[in-house]
Design a protein around this motif. Structure first.
Motif, mmCIF file in Angstrom:
data_model
loop_
_atom_site.group_PDB
_atom_site.id
_atom_site.type_symbol
_atom_site.label_atom_id
_atom_site.label_comp_id
_atom_site.label_asym_id
_atom_site.label_seq_id
_atom_site.Cartn_x
_atom_site.Cartn_y
_atom_site.Cartn_z
ATOM 1 N N THR A 254 50.317 -16.739 -29.474
ATOM 2 C CA THR A 254 49.167 -16.947 -29.337
ATOM 3 C C THR A 254 47.949 -17.284 -30.629
ATOM 4 O O THR A 254 47.684 -18.339 -30.938
ATOM 5 N N LEU A 255 48.474 -16.240 -31.098
ATOM 6 C CA LEU A 255 46.832 -16.360 -32.415
ATOM 7 C C LEU A 255 47.552 -16.909 -33.690
ATOM 8 O O LEU A 255 46.991 -17.187 -34.289
ATOM 9 N N ASN A 256 49.074 -16.452 -33.517
ATOM 10 C CA ASN A 256 49.874 -17.690 -34.492
ATOM 11 C C ASN A 256 49.489 -18.845 -34.196
ATOM 12 O O ASN A 256 49.594 -19.517 -35.705
ATOM 13 N N ALA A 257 49.421 -19.300 -33.052
ATOM 14 C CA ALA A 257 48.602 -21.292 -32.929
ATOM 15 C C ALA A 257 47.485 -21.440 -33.446
ATOM 16 O O ALA A 257 47.537 -22.114 -33.939
ATOM 17 N N LEU A 258 46.545 -20.402 -33.008
ATOM 18 C CA LEU A 258 44.972 -20.510 -33.205
ATOM 19 C C LEU A 258 45.294 -20.895 -34.900
ATOM 20 O O LEU A 258 44.476 -21.665 -35.377
ATOM 21 N N GLY A 259 45.559 -19.651 -35.617
ATOM 22 C CA GLY A 259 46.214 -19.864 -36.661
ATOM 23 C C GLY A 259 46.172 -21.028 -37.591
ATOM 24 O O GLY A 259 45.999 -21.479 -38.897
ATOM 25 N N SER A 260 46.876 -21.139 -36.907
ATOM 26 C CA SER A 260 47.860 -22.657 -37.743
ATOM 27 C C SER A 260 46.361 -24.189 -37.199
ATOM 28 O O SER A 260 46.992 -25.161 -38.064
ATOM 29 N N LEU A 261 45.791 -24.289 -36.754
ATOM 30 C CA LEU A 261 45.370 -25.311 -36.536
ATOM 31 C C LEU A 261 44.650 -26.040 -37.759
ATOM 32 O O LEU A 261 43.977 -24.450 -38.442
ATOM 33 N N PRO A 262 44.086 -26.889 -38.584
ATOM 34 C CA PRO A 262 43.611 -27.668 -39.030
ATOM 35 C C PRO A 262 42.146 -26.382 -38.848
ATOM 36 O O PRO A 262 41.490 -26.462 -38.346
ATOM 37 N N GLU A 263 41.621 -26.440 -40.015
ATOM 38 C CA GLU A 263 40.002 -26.049 -40.635
ATOM 39 C C GLU A 263 40.322 -24.342 -40.031
ATOM 40 O O GLU A 263 39.034 -23.540 -40.344
ATOM 41 N N VAL A 264 41.022 -23.691 -39.325
ATOM 42 C CA VAL A 264 41.232 -22.303 -39.002
ATOM 43 C C VAL A 264 40.928 -21.553 -39.890
ATOM 44 O O VAL A 264 42.082 -21.641 -40.589
ATOM 45 N N ARG A 265 40.086 -20.868 -40.535
ATOM 46 C CA ARG A 265 40.226 -19.851 -41.352
ATOM 47 C C ARG A 265 40.323 -18.004 -41.625
ATOM 48 O O ARG A 265 41.021 -17.809 -41.695
ATOM 49 N N GLU A 266 39.723 -18.273 -40.706
ATOM 50 C CA GLU A 266 39.806 -16.361 -39.802
ATOM 51 C C GLU A 266 39.762 -16.299 -38.442
ATOM 52 O O GLU A 266 38.929 -16.967 -37.526
ATOM 53 N N ILE A 267 40.779 -15.486 -37.849
ATOM 54 C CA ILE A 267 41.252 -14.687 -36.388
ATOM 55 C C ILE A 267 40.643 -13.672 -36.585
ATOM 56 O O ILE A 267 41.491 -12.706 -37.350
ATOM 57 N N SER A 268 39.820 -13.217 -35.676
ATOM 58 C CA SER A 268 39.261 -11.621 -35.232
ATOM 59 C C SER A 268 39.698 -11.296 -33.864
ATOM 60 O O SER A 268 38.819 -11.985 -32.617
ATOM 61 N N LEU A 269 40.153 -10.023 -32.959
ATOM 62 C CA LEU A 269 40.605 -9.630 -31.874
ATOM 63 C C LEU A 269 39.444 -8.702 -32.014
ATOM 64 O O LEU A 269 39.478 -7.671 -33.113
ATOM 65 N N THR A 270 38.484 -8.507 -31.151
ATOM 66 C CA THR A 270 37.936 -7.501 -30.702
ATOM 67 C C THR A 270 38.270 -6.831 -29.541
ATOM 68 O O THR A 270 38.810 -7.559 -28.286
ATOM 69 N N ALA A 271 37.760 -5.838 -28.872
ATOM 70 C CA ALA A 271 38.098 -5.081 -27.603
ATOM 71 C C ALA A 271 35.990 -4.202 -27.466
ATOM 72 O O ALA A 271 35.796 -3.664 -28.500
ATOM 73 N N VAL A 272 35.975 -4.577 -26.719
ATOM 74 C CA VAL A 272 34.356 -4.127 -25.991
ATOM 75 C C VAL A 272 34.684 -3.277 -24.989
ATOM 76 O O VAL A 272 35.105 -3.084 -23.765
ATOM 77 N N VAL B 245 36.782 -17.010 -27.325
ATOM 78 C CA VAL B 245 37.446 -17.125 -26.281
ATOM 79 C C VAL B 245 37.737 -15.691 -26.034
ATOM 80 O O VAL B 245 38.269 -14.839 -26.613
ATOM 81 N N PHE B 246 37.737 -15.217 -24.655
ATOM 82 C CA PHE B 246 37.858 -13.604 -24.282
ATOM 83 C C PHE B 246 38.649 -13.892 -22.701
ATOM 84 O O PHE B 246 38.564 -14.584 -22.110
ATOM 85 N N PHE B 247 39.259 -13.210 -22.429
ATOM 86 C CA PHE B 247 39.982 -12.876 -20.998
ATOM 87 C C PHE B 247 38.836 -11.486 -20.531
ATOM 88 O O PHE B 247 37.987 -10.427 -20.705
ATOM 89 N N ASP B 248 38.353 -12.176 -19.489
ATOM 90 C CA ASP B 248 37.168 -11.233 -18.518
ATOM 91 C C ASP B 248 38.520 -9.892 -17.496
ATOM 92 O O ASP B 248 38.769 -10.502 -15.881
ATOM 93 N N ASN B 249 38.938 -9.402 -18.361
ATOM 94 C CA ASN B 249 40.176 -7.997 -17.240
ATOM 95 C C ASN B 249 39.272 -7.341 -15.788
ATOM 96 O O ASN B 249 39.726 -6.914 -15.517
ATOM 97 N N GLY B 250 37.675 -7.281 -16.234
ATOM 98 C CA GLY B 250 37.128 -7.605 -15.030
ATOM 99 C C GLY B 250 37.136 -7.753 -13.804
ATOM 100 O O GLY B 250 37.453 -7.087 -12.857
ATOM 101 N N ARG B 251 37.545 -9.167 -14.006
ATOM 102 C CA ARG B 251 37.504 -9.750 -12.876
ATOM 103 C C ARG B 251 39.237 -10.078 -12.259
ATOM 104 O O ARG B 251 39.557 -9.895 -11.452
ATOM 105 N N SER B 252 40.449 -8.995 -12.853
ATOM 106 C CA SER B 252 41.368 -9.591 -13.066
ATOM 107 C C SER B 252 42.221 -8.368 -12.669
ATOM 108 O O SER B 252 41.818 -7.379 -12.986
ATOM 109 N N TYR B 253 42.936 -8.689 -11.628
ATOM 110 C CA TYR B 253 43.692 -7.574 -11.322
ATOM 111 C C TYR B 253 45.096 -6.688 -12.908
ATOM 112 O O TYR B 253 44.991 -5.653 -12.005
ATOM 113 N N ARG B 254 45.063 -7.789 -12.927
ATOM 114 C CA ARG B 254 46.525 -7.205 -13.891
ATOM 115 C C ARG B 254 45.568 -8.048 -15.756
ATOM 116 O O ARG B 254 45.753 -9.196 -15.954
#
Length: 168
Positions: A81-99, A64-73
């Motif tokens: 949001t990260l805590n909500a994703l991590g609390s979903l059943p069967e979710v073991r790891e959440i990783s944040l990346t920047a490219v 899941v990602f945001f396309d900040n190249g097309r966004s004015y903000r």
């Protein structure tokens, strides 16, 4: 008609119509070779093969990602949001990346196009990466804000001439 005559007539027909039967003969030969290979595999190889298939079927990475190249903000994932994703059943790891895409120049004047990827400590488990040399950084490196770089083998060979670049 004897068995010998029957085989002789069959072989002559195949030779006479070889272009038509060549695909069939190749398919049968490949099928027999595949069957013999599967039967000849040891139990250990079959066990490892089945474990690998289970692993492939049981792992799902959702990107899941945001396309900040097309966004004015610029947008980012908030802590809630990260805590909500991590609390979903069967979710073991959440990783944040920047490219970031860019170019580097070596001391020899060569220029390479590279992708800089900023990751957190869970990235390695999510993507099943392991180091060839040295070590991958972890939570302590992030907490201490250590400057750590992980290079792929091909880029290390191009820039330094060797894969053993730990500490350079």
């Amino acid at each position: 008609m004897t068995l010998n005559d029957l085989l002789s007539v069959s072989v002559r027909q195949v030779v006479r119509h070889r272009r038509r039967y060549l695909g069939v003969v190749l398919a049968i030969a490949l099928g027999v070779a595949g069957f013999v290979t599967v039967v000849a595999m040891t139990r250990e190889v079959k066990k490892n093969f089945n474990e690998d298939l289970d692993l492939i079927g049981g792992v799902t990475v959702i990107r899941v990602f945001f396309d900040n190249g097309r966004s004015y903000r610029p947008q980012w994932f908030r802590e809630a949001t990260l805590n909500a994703l991590g609390s979903l059943p069967e979710v073991r790891e959440i990783s944040l990346t920047a490219v970031k895409h860019g170019h580097i120049s070596t001391l020899q004047g060569q220029r390479y196009q590279v992708v800089a990827l900023g990751v957190d400590e869970t990235f390695w488990q999510v993507r099943s990466f392991w180091p060839l040399r040295g070590r991958l950084f972890g939570a302590a490196d992030l907490a201490n804000r250590n400057r750590v770089c992980v290079l792929g083998a091909e880029l290390a060979r191009k820039v330094f001439g060797t894969q053993n670049v730990v500490g350079q």
